[in-house]
Structures are given as C-alpha cells and as structure tokens.
Design a protein around this motif. Structure first.
Motif, mmCIF file in Angstrom:
data_model
loop_
_atom_site.group_PDB
_atom_site.id
_atom_site.type_symbol
_atom_site.label_atom_id
_atom_site.label_comp_id
_atom_site.label_asym_id
_atom_site.label_seq_id
_atom_site.Cartn_x
_atom_site.Cartn_y
_atom_site.Cartn_z
ATOM 1 N N ASP A 96 0.821 -1.223 0.000
ATOM 2 C CA ASP A 96 0.000 0.000 0.000
ATOM 3 C C ASP A 96 0.852 1.269 0.000
ATOM 4 N N THR A 97 2.170 1.125 -0.221
ATOM 5 C CA THR A 97 3.061 2.295 -0.167
ATOM 6 C C THR A 97 3.244 2.922 -1.552
ATOM 7 N N ASN A 98 3.659 4.178 -1.525
ATOM 8 C CA ASN A 98 4.000 4.870 -2.768
ATOM 9 C C ASN A 98 5.494 4.665 -3.075
ATOM 10 N N ALA A 99 5.966 5.372 -4.084
ATOM 11 C CA ALA A 99 7.349 5.173 -4.542
ATOM 12 C C ALA A 99 8.383 5.557 -3.489
ATOM 13 N N TYR A 100 7.966 6.322 -2.465
ATOM 14 C CA TYR A 100 8.892 6.746 -1.406
ATOM 15 C C TYR A 100 8.821 5.844 -0.177
ATOM 16 N N GLY A 101 7.954 4.842 -0.225
ATOM 17 C CA GLY A 101 7.819 3.933 0.914
ATOM 18 C C GLY A 101 6.809 4.393 1.947
ATOM 19 N N ASP A 102 6.110 5.506 1.682
ATOM 20 C CA ASP A 102 5.058 5.984 2.597
ATOM 21 C C ASP A 102 3.708 5.416 2.151
ATOM 22 N N ILE A 103 2.797 5.270 3.119
ATOM 23 C CA ILE A 103 1.461 4.767 2.753
ATOM 24 C C ILE A 103 0.780 5.778 1.829
ATOM 25 N N PHE A 104 0.263 5.267 0.727
ATOM 26 C CA PHE A 104 -0.348 6.056 -0.340
ATOM 27 C C PHE A 104 -1.681 6.642 0.146
ATOM 28 N N GLY A 105 -1.845 7.960 -0.030
ATOM 29 C CA GLY A 105 -3.073 8.618 0.427
ATOM 30 C C GLY A 105 -4.324 8.020 -0.196
ATOM 31 N N GLY A 106 -4.218 7.615 -1.447
ATOM 32 C CA GLY A 106 -5.371 7.031 -2.140
ATOM 33 C C GLY A 106 -5.824 5.721 -1.506
ATOM 34 N N TRP A 107 -4.865 4.992 -0.926
ATOM 35 C CA TRP A 107 -5.226 3.745 -0.234
ATOM 36 C C TRP A 107 -6.110 4.068 0.974
ATOM 37 N N LEU A 108 -5.697 5.088 1.746
ATOM 38 C CA LEU A 108 -6.477 5.450 2.932
ATOM 39 C C LEU A 108 -7.859 5.978 2.528
ATOM 40 N N MET A 109 -7.917 6.748 1.445
ATOM 41 C CA MET A 109 -9.213 7.254 0.963
ATOM 42 C C MET A 109 -10.138 6.093 0.640
ATOM 43 N N SER A 110 -9.576 5.082 0.019
ATOM 44 C CA SER A 110 -10.388 3.933 -0.368
ATOM 45 C C SER A 110 -10.915 3.186 0.859
ATOM 46 N N GLN A 111 -10.079 3.048 1.913
ATOM 47 C CA GLN A 111 -10.534 2.362 3.126
ATOM 48 C C GLN A 111 -11.674 3.145 3.782
ATOM 49 N N ILE A 112 -11.546 4.476 3.773
ATOM 50 C CA ILE A 112 -12.579 5.315 4.385
ATOM 51 C C ILE A 112 -13.876 5.243 3.582
ATOM 52 N N VAL A 117 -25.524 0.993 -3.050
ATOM 53 C CA VAL A 117 -25.295 2.445 -3.021
ATOM 54 C C VAL A 117 -24.081 2.762 -3.896
ATOM 55 N N ALA A 118 -23.957 4.038 -4.268
ATOM 56 C CA ALA A 118 -22.740 4.532 -4.930
ATOM 57 C C ALA A 118 -22.298 5.806 -4.223
ATOM 58 N N THR A 119 -20.998 6.006 -4.174
ATOM 59 C CA THR A 119 -20.461 7.254 -3.621
ATOM 60 C C THR A 119 -20.692 8.347 -4.655
ATOM 61 N N VAL A 120 -21.372 9.421 -4.252
ATOM 62 C CA VAL A 120 -21.614 10.509 -5.208
ATOM 63 C C VAL A 120 -20.731 11.723 -4.913
ATOM 64 N N ALA A 121 -20.299 11.879 -3.649
ATOM 65 C CA ALA A 121 -19.478 13.051 -3.320
ATOM 66 C C ALA A 121 -18.654 12.801 -2.072
ATOM 67 N N VAL A 122 -17.471 13.391 -2.058
ATOM 68 C CA VAL A 122 -16.667 13.473 -0.835
ATOM 69 C C VAL A 122 -16.576 14.954 -0.537
ATOM 70 N N LYS A 123 -17.281 15.365 0.518
ATOM 71 C CA LYS A 123 -17.410 16.806 0.782
ATOM 72 C C LYS A 123 -16.139 17.388 1.374
ATOM 73 N N GLU A 124 -15.488 16.593 2.218
ATOM 74 C CA GLU A 124 -14.238 17.073 2.815
ATOM 75 C C GLU A 124 -13.415 15.851 3.174
ATOM 76 N N PHE A 125 -12.130 15.912 2.910
ATOM 77 C CA PHE A 125 -11.232 14.816 3.285
ATOM 78 C C PHE A 125 -9.974 15.436 3.863
ATOM 79 N N ARG A 126 -9.635 15.052 5.086
ATOM 80 C CA ARG A 126 -8.443 15.619 5.718
ATOM 81 C C ARG A 126 -7.477 14.492 6.102
ATOM 82 N N PHE A 127 -6.218 14.667 5.698
ATOM 83 C CA PHE A 127 -5.152 13.773 6.160
ATOM 84 C C PHE A 127 -4.493 14.484 7.341
#
Ligand SMILES: CC(C)(COP(=O)(O)OP(=O)(O)OC[C@H]1O[C@@H](n2cnc3c(N)ncnc32)[C@H](O)[C@@H]1OP(=O)(O)O)[C@@H](O)C(=O)NCCC(=O)NCCS
Length: 131
Positions: free
Chosen positions: A22-38, A54-64
C-alpha cells in the motif's frame, strides 16, 4: 427536510492493516489507499441503512491529519449524519494503532461522504425513513 430520526451514532465499521503493497514510490502509505478504506467504511453504514446497493456521489471534505506507517492497524469509525430522499451522508474518522497497540490509537484522517441508494438499474431510489 433531512430525516435525522434514529441516527445510530458512531460505530467501528472496518479495520485493516497497512501493508508494504500500500506504499507509494517513497515507501510511505499512499493517500489514495487510505481514501479507499474510508470510502469502504462509510459505504458499510450506507448499504446497511439503505438496505442495498449504493454509490459514492461526493466526498465533501477529506483531511489527512497524520501519516500512516506500514504495520499500522487502521480502525474506521463511521457515523450516519443525514438521510435525504435518496442520499445518505456519512462522516468517517480513521484512527491508527502503531504495532497494533490499541492504547495508542490516534486520528489519521477524516471525511464526509455522500452515498446514493441505487435500484437494480443504477438509478437513485428513495431511502425508507425510520418509523
Ligand atoms: C449516483 C448517481 C446515480 C446520482 O445520479 P444523479 O442524476 O446525480 O441523481 P440526483 O441528482 O437525483 O441526486 C441523487 C441524490 O444525490 C445527491 N447529490 C448528487 N450530487 C451530489 C453532490 N455533489 N453532493 C452532495 N449530494 C449530491 C442529491 O442531492 C440527491 O440527494 P436526495 O435525493 O437525498 O435529495 C450518478 O451521479 C452516478 O452514477 N454517479 C457515479 C457514482 C459512482 O460511480 N461512484 C463511484 C465512483 S468510483
């Protein structure tokens, strides 16, 4: 007028461990992975309440809010905030435990997501209101 009757409050809907894949090219966890879990965690609440697809229609706010490391146990707490005619708004908070230490849980991200209940043809369908 949004239906706020019998909204159940925050619940632990989903747990997952961040893995090396689930890491990116730098070895950190990829933000998109966490978005998907949420998104998955929020959809569990929405699917249950909508009693179906159901389908996701909007993400109103997402904070890392803090980084996630490989091996962290991520717990997603979801809360149904609003029920519209066909939509459900869910707030999700993700917390991480280092080395699975449940006493060291800290918030790493949160988001508000909107889901739409769908019929078998993929069109919006009304969500039954409580009572
Ligand atoms: C979900 C979808 C069927 C809704 O179709 P639509 O024509 O926008 O439907 P409507 O305009 O009737 O909106 C349906 C509900 O969503 C809400 N909605 C639509 N867009 C929204 C947005 N950007 N923010 C918040 N709510 C929104 C509407 O307010 C309505 O809620 P209500 O019935 O409770 O009042 C369509 O947008 C779609 O298929 N989107 C793609 C979904 C998807 O593939 N998600 C995964 C992405 S990987």
């Amino acid at each position: 007028m949004p239906d706020t009757d019998a909204l159940p409050g925050r619940e632990l809907t989903y747990r997952v461990v961040a893995m090396p894949a689930d890491t990116n090219a730098y070895g950190d966890i990829f933000g998109g992975w966490l978005m998907s879990q949420i998104d998955i965690a929020g959809s569990i609440v929405a699917i249950r309440r909508a009693a179906g697809r159901v389908a996701t229609v909007a993400v109103k706010e997402f904070r890392f809010l803090a980084p996630v490391a490989v091996g962290d146990l991520i717990s997603c707490y979801a809360e149904l905030r609003e029920i519209g005619r066909t939509s459900l708004t869910v707030h999700v908070v993700a917390e991480a435990c280092r080395q699975m230490d449940a006493h060291a849980e800290h918030v790493v991200a949160d988001a508000t997501l909107v889901y739409v209940a769908l019929d078998s043809d993929g069109r919006p369908r009304p969500v039954a209101t409580a009572g």
